[in-house]
Enzyme design. Sequence first.
Site, PDB file in Angstrom:
ATOM      1  N   GLU A 157      58.245 -18.732  90.597  1.00  0.00           N
ATOM      2  CA  GLU A 157      58.534 -17.865  89.433  1.00  0.00           C
ATOM      3  C   GLU A 157      57.347 -17.533  88.545  1.00  0.00           C
ATOM      4  O   GLU A 157      57.419 -17.690  87.329  1.00  0.00           O
ATOM      5  CB  GLU A 157      59.619 -18.531  88.571  1.00  0.00           C
ATOM      6  CG  GLU A 157      60.883 -18.831  89.332  1.00  0.00           C
ATOM      7  CD  GLU A 157      61.977 -19.482  88.477  1.00  0.00           C
ATOM      8  OE1 GLU A 157      61.705 -19.867  87.330  1.00  0.00           O
ATOM      9  OE2 GLU A 157      63.095 -19.602  88.979  1.00  0.00           O
ATOM     10  N   GLU A 264      68.045 -19.586  97.263  1.00  0.00           N
ATOM     11  CA  GLU A 264      68.892 -20.221  96.237  1.00  0.00           C
ATOM     12  C   GLU A 264      70.157 -19.389  96.085  1.00  0.00           C
ATOM     13  O   GLU A 264      70.473 -18.897  95.002  1.00  0.00           O
ATOM     14  CB  GLU A 264      68.135 -20.331  94.900  1.00  0.00           C
ATOM     15  CG  GLU A 264      66.825 -21.107  95.004  1.00  0.00           C
ATOM     16  CD  GLU A 264      66.153 -21.391  93.670  1.00  0.00           C
ATOM     17  OE1 GLU A 264      66.802 -21.227  92.617  1.00  0.00           O
ATOM     18  OE2 GLU A 264      64.983 -21.787  93.682  1.00  0.00           O
TER      19      GLU A 264
HETATM   20  C1  GLA Z   1      65.439 -21.892  89.540  1.00  0.00           C
HETATM   21  C2  GLA Z   1      64.669 -22.982  90.241  1.00  0.00           C
HETATM   22  C3  GLA Z   1      65.565 -24.020  90.795  1.00  0.00           C
HETATM   23  C4  GLA Z   1      66.696 -24.374  89.881  1.00  0.00           C
HETATM   24  C5  GLA Z   1      67.433 -23.154  89.473  1.00  0.00           C
HETATM   25  C6  GLA Z   1      68.576 -23.495  88.577  1.00  0.00           C
HETATM   26  O1  GLA Z   1      65.975 -20.978  90.388  1.00  0.00           O
HETATM   27  O2  GLA Z   1      63.841 -22.510  91.254  1.00  0.00           O
HETATM   28  O3  GLA Z   1      64.822 -25.159  91.055  1.00  0.00           O
HETATM   29  O4  GLA Z   1      66.202 -25.043  88.751  1.00  0.00           O
HETATM   30  O5  GLA Z   1      66.508 -22.343  88.787  1.00  0.00           O
HETATM   31  O6  GLA Z   1      69.110 -24.741  88.789  1.00  0.00           O
END
Ligand code: GLA
Length: 372
Positions: A157, A264
């Site tokens: 990120e 994710e």
């Molecule tokens: C981001 C991170 C993850 C996690 C999510 C929310 O996407 O990459 O590690 O913390 O937020 O849980």
Amino acid sequence: MPSRRLCLALLPWLALAVHAEQPPASLRAAYANAFLIGAALDTAKINGDNPRASEIVARQFSSLTAENDMKWSAIHPEPDRYNFHPADAYVDFGARHTMAVIGHTLVWHNQTPPWVFLGDDGKPASRELLLPRLRDHIHTVVGRYRGRVKGWDVVNEVVRDNGPEVLRDTPWQRIIGDDYLDHAFRFAREADPRAELYYNDYGLFNREKRARALRMLRGLIARGVPIDGVGLQGHYQIDYPPVAEIEQAILDFASLGLKVMITELDVDVLPSRGQIGAADIARREDYEAALNPWVNGLPEAEQTRLARRYADLFALFLKHRKTITRVTFWGLDDGQSWLNNFPVPGRTSYPLLFDRQLNPKPAFRAVFDAAR
Ligand code: GLA
């Protein structure tokens, strides 16, 4: 010709035989020829505390990610103290169940303890202090799991959500400078030359954010920085973004020659306000009952909607199976999902394939059937 009576007598046995030949409803089996299918898990699901969950995980998934236990604050809480115990458990679980273990994450601006960015005198660290500190951390963590972790989310990120600048303003960038990215990837490659190295981010379906990410990645590639893939986090809403935008992201990142992963995945069914699709964990919204409509269970019509959304998403992922190497859900079951507390705290959320009792939802069936 066998008599009618004989046929009737054989029927139950035939039914049994057909039934026995049915493939067991295992996602990892169903997707074995397409891509790895994974889940991010909390410690209890792999350390023996929740055997039923562990059994489901091992049967359903071919890959796993530690939801928190490999982040800096968990694995390296103090300058001279590493806490490898939980992370070791994930790697052991993965090895025992032939699952690809994914390391998450080495460089992030969240869940990194304040000491990392400070000198011994309590003042902000210098580049000369922070860069070797980053190298030590990466060498120690990646080196420990060398050969046992398939790939690392090296950097998480760092692309800005808005504005013309590409890189997010973080202590990493302020103290080291923009080249901290290059160094992070190079340190990881040194520590485990065979591990795949990824850039991971949310909201890359957004055209403007994606343009910034593509610019950053082209720069890394042009400078010969070792990077193998990009993780599209995939925190989606029930009706946003359109599948076509996700498809464009897959195509754009693949065109750089990178592997693409959905890292994710979850689908938020709850009403939202504010910046839809921005999964920045710093985002917070106030609780309001209207934003938490299904405290006592998800109505059937919504279950069906969720199943359709998952079916559409997996039809897309399967269409791009040559590019996509892994799809990882962010969690196993609704009860434990981070979306119960994000972006509004204290809601009852239903984003995953298993319900709060660990039973498969219609969405599970939809994902399973998509592969057949
Ligand atoms: C981001 C991170 C993850 C996690 C999510 C929310 O996407 O990459 O590690 O913390 O937020 O849980």
